[in-house]
Design a protein around this motif. Structure first.
Motif, PDB file in Angstrom:
ATOM      1  N   ILE A   1      10.082   8.841   3.567  1.00  0.00           N
ATOM      2  CA  ILE A   1       9.020   8.167   4.313  1.00  0.00           C
ATOM      3  C   ILE A   1       9.619   7.243   5.366  1.00  0.00           C
ATOM      4  O   ILE A   1       9.138   7.170   6.501  1.00  0.00           O
ATOM      5  CB  ILE A   1       8.112   7.389   3.354  1.00  0.00           C
ATOM      6  N   SER A   2      10.685   6.553   5.011  1.00  0.00           N
ATOM      7  CA  SER A   2      11.326   5.632   5.954  1.00  0.00           C
ATOM      8  C   SER A   2      11.894   6.383   7.155  1.00  0.00           C
ATOM      9  O   SER A   2      11.735   5.950   8.299  1.00  0.00           O
ATOM     10  CB  SER A   2      12.434   4.849   5.249  1.00  0.00           C
TER      11      SER A   2
ATOM     12  N   PHE B   1      13.528  -0.363   7.649  1.00  0.00           N
ATOM     13  CA  PHE B   1      14.935  -0.105   7.391  1.00  0.00           C
ATOM     14  C   PHE B   1      15.471  -1.109   6.378  1.00  0.00           C
ATOM     15  O   PHE B   1      16.275  -0.767   5.511  1.00  0.00           O
ATOM     16  CB  PHE B   1      15.743  -0.172   8.685  1.00  0.00           C
ATOM     17  N   GLY B   2      15.011  -2.357   6.472  1.00  0.00           N
ATOM     18  CA  GLY B   2      15.370  -3.337   5.451  1.00  0.00           C
ATOM     19  C   GLY B   2      14.855  -2.939   4.087  1.00  0.00           C
ATOM     20  O   GLY B   2      15.536  -3.134   3.076  1.00  0.00           O
ATOM     21  N   VAL B   3      13.652  -2.370   4.038  1.00  0.00           N
ATOM     22  CA  VAL B   3      13.082  -1.877   2.776  1.00  0.00           C
ATOM     23  C   VAL B   3      13.947  -0.751   2.214  1.00  0.00           C
ATOM     24  O   VAL B   3      14.209  -0.693   1.005  1.00  0.00           O
ATOM     25  CB  VAL B   3      11.638  -1.383   2.987  1.00  0.00           C
ATOM     26  N   LEU B   4      14.395   0.128   3.079  1.00  0.00           N
ATOM     27  CA  LEU B   4      15.228   1.248   2.643  1.00  0.00           C
ATOM     28  C   LEU B   4      16.531   0.745   2.021  1.00  0.00           C
ATOM     29  O   LEU B   4      16.947   1.232   0.961  1.00  0.00           O
ATOM     30  CB  LEU B   4      15.534   2.163   3.825  1.00  0.00           C
ATOM     31  N   LEU B   5      17.171  -0.231   2.657  1.00  0.00           N
ATOM     32  CA  LEU B   5      18.396  -0.802   2.110  1.00  0.00           C
ATOM     33  C   LEU B   5      18.130  -1.479   0.765  1.00  0.00           C
ATOM     34  O   LEU B   5      18.933  -1.381  -0.163  1.00  0.00           O
ATOM     35  CB  LEU B   5      18.998  -1.809   3.094  1.00  0.00           C
ATOM     36  N   SER B   6      16.989  -2.150   0.678  1.00  0.00           N
ATOM     37  CA  SER B   6      16.625  -2.818  -0.570  1.00  0.00           C
ATOM     38  C   SER B   6      16.397  -1.805  -1.688  1.00  0.00           C
ATOM     39  O   SER B   6      16.779  -2.040  -2.845  1.00  0.00           O
ATOM     40  CB  SER B   6      15.364  -3.662  -0.355  1.00  0.00           C
TER      41      SER B   6
ATOM     42  N   LEU C   1       0.832  -1.204   0.000  1.00  0.00           N
ATOM     43  CA  LEU C   1       0.000   0.000   0.000  1.00  0.00           C
ATOM     44  C   LEU C   1       0.866   1.254   0.000  1.00  0.00           C
ATOM     45  O   LEU C   1       0.560   2.236  -0.692  1.00  0.00           O
ATOM     46  CB  LEU C   1      -0.926  -0.007   1.221  1.00  0.00           C
ATOM     47  N   CYS C   2       1.941   1.218   0.774  1.00  0.00           N
ATOM     48  CA  CYS C   2       2.868   2.351   0.829  1.00  0.00           C
ATOM     49  C   CYS C   2       3.509   2.589  -0.525  1.00  0.00           C
ATOM     50  O   CYS C   2       3.567   3.731  -1.010  1.00  0.00           O
ATOM     51  CB  CYS C   2       3.935   2.093   1.889  1.00  0.00           C
ATOM     52  N   LEU C   3       3.977   1.514  -1.164  1.00  0.00           N
ATOM     53  CA  LEU C   3       4.635   1.659  -2.459  1.00  0.00           C
ATOM     54  C   LEU C   3       3.666   2.111  -3.546  1.00  0.00           C
ATOM     55  O   LEU C   3       4.022   2.923  -4.404  1.00  0.00           O
ATOM     56  CB  LEU C   3       5.296   0.337  -2.853  1.00  0.00           C
ATOM     57  N   VAL C   4       2.449   1.602  -3.508  1.00  0.00           N
ATOM     58  CA  VAL C   4       1.439   2.031  -4.482  1.00  0.00           C
ATOM     59  C   VAL C   4       1.119   3.510  -4.290  1.00  0.00           C
ATOM     60  O   VAL C   4       0.944   4.265  -5.266  1.00  0.00           O
ATOM     61  CB  VAL C   4       0.165   1.175  -4.341  1.00  0.00           C
ATOM     62  N   ALA C   5       1.045   3.956  -3.041  1.00  0.00           N
ATOM     63  CA  ALA C   5       0.778   5.368  -2.768  1.00  0.00           C
ATOM     64  C   ALA C   5       1.911   6.245  -3.292  1.00  0.00           C
ATOM     65  O   ALA C   5       1.672   7.324  -3.856  1.00  0.00           O
ATOM     66  CB  ALA C   5       0.589   5.582  -1.264  1.00  0.00           C
ATOM     67  N   ILE C   6       3.150   5.782  -3.118  1.00  0.00           N
ATOM     68  CA  ILE C   6       4.295   6.543  -3.632  1.00  0.00           C
ATOM     69  C   ILE C   6       4.223   6.644  -5.148  1.00  0.00           C
ATOM     70  O   ILE C   6       4.471   7.708  -5.728  1.00  0.00           O
ATOM     71  CB  ILE C   6       5.615   5.870  -3.198  1.00  0.00           C
ATOM     72  N   LEU C   7       3.859   5.538  -5.802  1.00  0.00           N
ATOM     73  CA  LEU C   7       3.727   5.572  -7.261  1.00  0.00           C
ATOM     74  C   LEU C   7       2.620   6.513  -7.701  1.00  0.00           C
ATOM     75  O   LEU C   7       2.742   7.213  -8.713  1.00  0.00           O
ATOM     76  CB  LEU C   7       3.449   4.159  -7.777  1.00  0.00           C
ATOM     77  N   ALA C   8       1.525   6.527  -6.936  1.00  0.00           N
ATOM     78  CA  ALA C   8       0.413   7.413  -7.288  1.00  0.00           C
ATOM     79  C   ALA C   8       0.832   8.876  -7.183  1.00  0.00           C
ATOM     80  O   ALA C   8       0.457   9.707  -8.006  1.00  0.00           O
ATOM     81  CB  ALA C   8      -0.776   7.138  -6.376  1.00  0.00           C
ATOM     82  N   ILE C   9       1.617   9.196  -6.165  1.00  0.00           N
ATOM     83  CA  ILE C   9       2.102  10.569  -6.006  1.00  0.00           C
ATOM     84  C   ILE C   9       3.052  10.943  -7.139  1.00  0.00           C
ATOM     85  O   ILE C   9       3.090  12.087  -7.603  1.00  0.00           O
ATOM     86  CB  ILE C   9       2.809  10.727  -4.644  1.00  0.00           C
ATOM     87  N   SER C  10       3.808   9.948  -7.608  1.00  0.00           N
ATOM     88  CA  SER C  10       4.830  10.207  -8.631  1.00  0.00           C
ATOM     89  C   SER C  10       4.318  10.031 -10.054  1.00  0.00           C
ATOM     90  O   SER C  10       5.062  10.243 -11.003  1.00  0.00           O
ATOM     91  CB  SER C  10       6.020   9.263  -8.413  1.00  0.00           C
ATOM     92  N   GLN C  11       3.060   9.643 -10.232  1.00  0.00           N
ATOM     93  CA  GLN C  11       2.588   9.231 -11.555  1.00  0.00           C
ATOM     94  C   GLN C  11       2.524  10.379 -12.559  1.00  0.00           C
ATOM     95  O   GLN C  11       2.511  10.147 -13.775  1.00  0.00           O
ATOM     96  CB  GLN C  11       1.202   8.589 -11.432  1.00  0.00           C
ATOM     97  N   HIS C  12       2.507  11.626 -12.074  1.00  0.00           N
ATOM     98  CA  HIS C  12       2.451  12.746 -13.012  1.00  0.00           C
ATOM     99  C   HIS C  12       3.792  12.985 -13.701  1.00  0.00           C
ATOM    100  O   HIS C  12       3.869  13.718 -14.677  1.00  0.00           O
ATOM    101  CB  HIS C  12       2.027  14.013 -12.270  1.00  0.00           C
ATOM    102  N   ARG C  13       4.838  12.323 -13.184  1.00  0.00           N
ATOM    103  CA  ARG C  13       6.152  12.483 -13.800  1.00  0.00           C
ATOM    104  C   ARG C  13       6.281  11.545 -15.010  1.00  0.00           C
ATOM    105  O   ARG C  13       5.510  10.599 -15.170  1.00  0.00           O
ATOM    106  CB  ARG C  13       7.248  12.161 -12.790  1.00  0.00           C
TER     107      ARG C  13
END
Length: 237
Positions: free
Chosen positions: A132-133, A171-176, A106-118
């Motif tokens: 966000i992290s 934090f693991g997500v951030l490293l990934s 859900l977090c990643l989809v929300a980030i994509l939605a915010i960035s979709q205008h690019r």
């Protein structure tokens, strides 16, 4: 036993965040989109069959021994045992994982939605993730400090709740994220600061393991943050 198991669980959280988010990042890089439902189904098929068999066997034993089972069964079945208790004291970490599996896509989809205008090419679709992290890390640490200040230590209130532990997974997500989207610079950073990372890993883990949990608010507040940073450094090495 709980205190000795603590470092292992934080290593598991960081590693899980790194590997599980890597599945979603690879999918996005290959197909240009995320499929949260497919992700959740695959996670469920890996966990639910064995877990529910385990709970069913536990329930049979409780029935045979004429022990109370009604609420613990519901808590285990719906993965809220880390807040309300269940049959076992160790399944709380699985509840944290399950909540993370829902939160992450859900977090990643929300980030994509915010960035979709690019534009699709030439930009980092998850560029907001580091911010966000970091924000989540600050909020979770603040929650741990408030909890330590207001309540006497209990594992069920200070150690188990998802909102007090999900920063290790993130934090693991951030490293990934850095590994998959900033790979060359990321590897260069690790190689350049390998000695410092080794010292951070060793120092952080030894310090936390030497601190008695029940008598040290430092451990179950800032200590958790130090621990996931140390295990993150170990993971990078």
């Amino acid at each position: 036993v709980q205190t000795c198991a603590l470092p292992i669980l934080d290593l598991f959280f960081v590693l899980s965040g790194f590997l599980v988010s890597g599945l979603l990042f690879k999918e996005f890089k290959q197909y240009g989109e995320l499929q949260p439902l497919r992700f959740l189904v695959r996670r469920g098929l890996k966990i639910y069959p064995a877990f529910y068999v385990f709970i069913a066997v536990t329930l049979l034993i409780k029935l045979f021994q004429h022990e109370y089972w009604h609420r613990p069964l519901l808590h285990e079945a719906f993965f809220i045992q880390n807040y309300f208790g269940g049959f076992w004291s160790h399944t709380w970490s699985l509840a944290v994982e399950e909540h993370f599996y829902i939160f992450l896509p859900l977090c990643l989809v929300a980030i994509l939605a915010i960035s979709q205008h690019r534009k699709r090419g030439g930009y980092d679709a998850f560029a907001l993730l580091p911010w966000i992290s970091v924000g989540l890390a600050v909020v979770v640490l603040s929650c741990r400090i408030v909890t330590a200040y207001r309540l006497p230590f209990r594992y069920c209130t200070h150690d188990w709740p998802t909102h007090l532990r999900i920063d290790s997974l993130m934090f693991g997500v951030l490293l990934s994220y850095f590994y998959h989207f900033r790979g060359e610079a990321f590897v260069s950073f690790v190689e350049r600061f390998s000695i410092g990372l080794a010292l951070l890993a060793a120092g952080g883990i030894l310090m936390i393991c030497a601190t008695p949990m029940e008598s040290s608010p430092f451990l179950f507040t800032v200590g958790y943050s130090i621990l996931y940073l140390a295990f993150g450094a170990l993971l990078l090495l």
